[in-house]
Design a protein around this motif. Structure first.
Motif, PDB file in Angstrom:
ATOM      1  N   LEU A   1       0.491 -13.654   2.616  1.00 34.82           N
ATOM      2  CA  LEU A   1       1.493 -12.741   2.993  1.00 34.82           C
ATOM      3  C   LEU A   1       2.892 -13.247   2.509  1.00 34.82           C
ATOM      4  O   LEU A   1       3.358 -13.740   3.479  1.00 34.82           O
TER       5      LEU A   1
ATOM      6  N   HIS B   1     -11.479  -1.913   3.523  1.00 31.57           N
ATOM      7  CA  HIS B   1     -10.155  -1.488   3.618  1.00 31.57           C
ATOM      8  C   HIS B   1      -9.626  -0.213   4.361  1.00 31.57           C
ATOM      9  O   HIS B   1     -10.047   0.981   3.614  1.00 31.57           O
TER      10      HIS B   1
ATOM     11  N   THR C   1      -7.464   2.696   5.983  1.00 32.52           N
ATOM     12  CA  THR C   1      -6.228   3.339   6.144  1.00 32.52           C
ATOM     13  C   THR C   1      -6.082   4.701   6.428  1.00 32.52           C
ATOM     14  O   THR C   1      -7.150   5.366   6.707  1.00 32.52           O
TER      15      THR C   1
ATOM     16  N   GLY D   1       0.286  -2.592   5.769  1.00 33.98           N
ATOM     17  CA  GLY D   1       0.319  -2.751   4.272  1.00 33.98           C
ATOM     18  C   GLY D   1       1.294  -2.115   3.542  1.00 33.98           C
ATOM     19  O   GLY D   1       1.535  -2.351   2.211  1.00 33.98           O
TER      20      GLY D   1
ATOM     21  N   ASP E   1      -3.025  -1.096   8.609  1.00 33.52           N
ATOM     22  CA  ASP E   1      -4.380  -1.084   7.966  1.00 33.52           C
ATOM     23  C   ASP E   1      -5.345  -2.195   8.721  1.00 33.52           C
ATOM     24  O   ASP E   1      -4.675  -3.079   9.197  1.00 33.52           O
TER      25      ASP E   1
ATOM     26  N   HIS F   1       1.050  -8.244   0.201  1.00 33.34           N
ATOM     27  CA  HIS F   1      -0.027  -8.933   0.415  1.00 33.34           C
ATOM     28  C   HIS F   1      -1.111  -9.071  -0.596  1.00 33.34           C
ATOM     29  O   HIS F   1      -0.861  -8.137  -1.598  1.00 33.34           O
TER      30      HIS F   1
ATOM     31  N   ASP G   1       0.834  -1.253  -0.133  1.00 32.99           N
ATOM     32  CA  ASP G   1       0.034   0.046  -0.047  1.00 32.99           C
ATOM     33  C   ASP G   1       0.808   1.098  -0.057  1.00 32.99           C
ATOM     34  O   ASP G   1       1.896   1.401   0.562  1.00 32.99           O
TER      35      ASP G   1
END
Length: 141
Positions: A94, A131, A133, A113, A79, A118, A70
């Motif tokens: 992962l 998700h 963040t 992340g 995250d 991932h 990310d």
């Protein structure tokens, strides 16, 4: 209306973050206060029902997620990923840790992340995923 439908789940996710990573919870809370101070009236209406310490929420529906890092956030931040719906046989992978985790509906995972590559593959059925963040542009740390 959509925020009111996910309000309770997001409140629980924020509370969990307060236990898992109290410093990040405090940073997220302070960022929301800062956003409120600079917000337009329209944004304040949204913030009144915003149930999360995170400044960003993404929704993906029935999408596979190829391996990636990310771009938002900081390495020390977590995250949170939540999947819901009706599906079978999904793994969260992962590769950096050489882990393949069973990822059934209702599971929440929290990790950086930005540090851990991932991804999640395809599955049959309906699979919405949230998700959460934090974006660094809202946080002065």
């Amino acid at each position: 209306q959509w925020l009111s439908m996910i309000f309770q789940a997001q409140c629980h996710l924020s509370a969990a973050m307060g236990i898992m990573h109290p410093q990040m919870y405090a940073i997220g809370h302070a960022a929301l206060i800062k956003i409120w101070k600079d917000a337009s009236e329209e944004m304040r209406e949204v913030l009144q029902v915003w149930p999360s310490i995170y400044s960003s929420l993404s929704l993906m529906v029935n999408q596979c997620s190829p391996f990636h890092l990310d771009k938002m956030g900081k390495p020390q931040w977590f995250d949170q990923l939540l999947t819901v719906g009706h599906y079978n046989g999904l793994d969260l992978v992962l590769p950096t840790l050489q882990l393949r985790l069973d990822y059934p509906p209702g599971i929440v995972v929290a990790f950086s992340g930005k540090l851990l590559v991932h991804g999640a593959g395809e599955t049959d059925g309906d699979r919405p995923a949230l998700h959460d963040t934090c974006k660094t542009k809202y946080i002065g740390q």
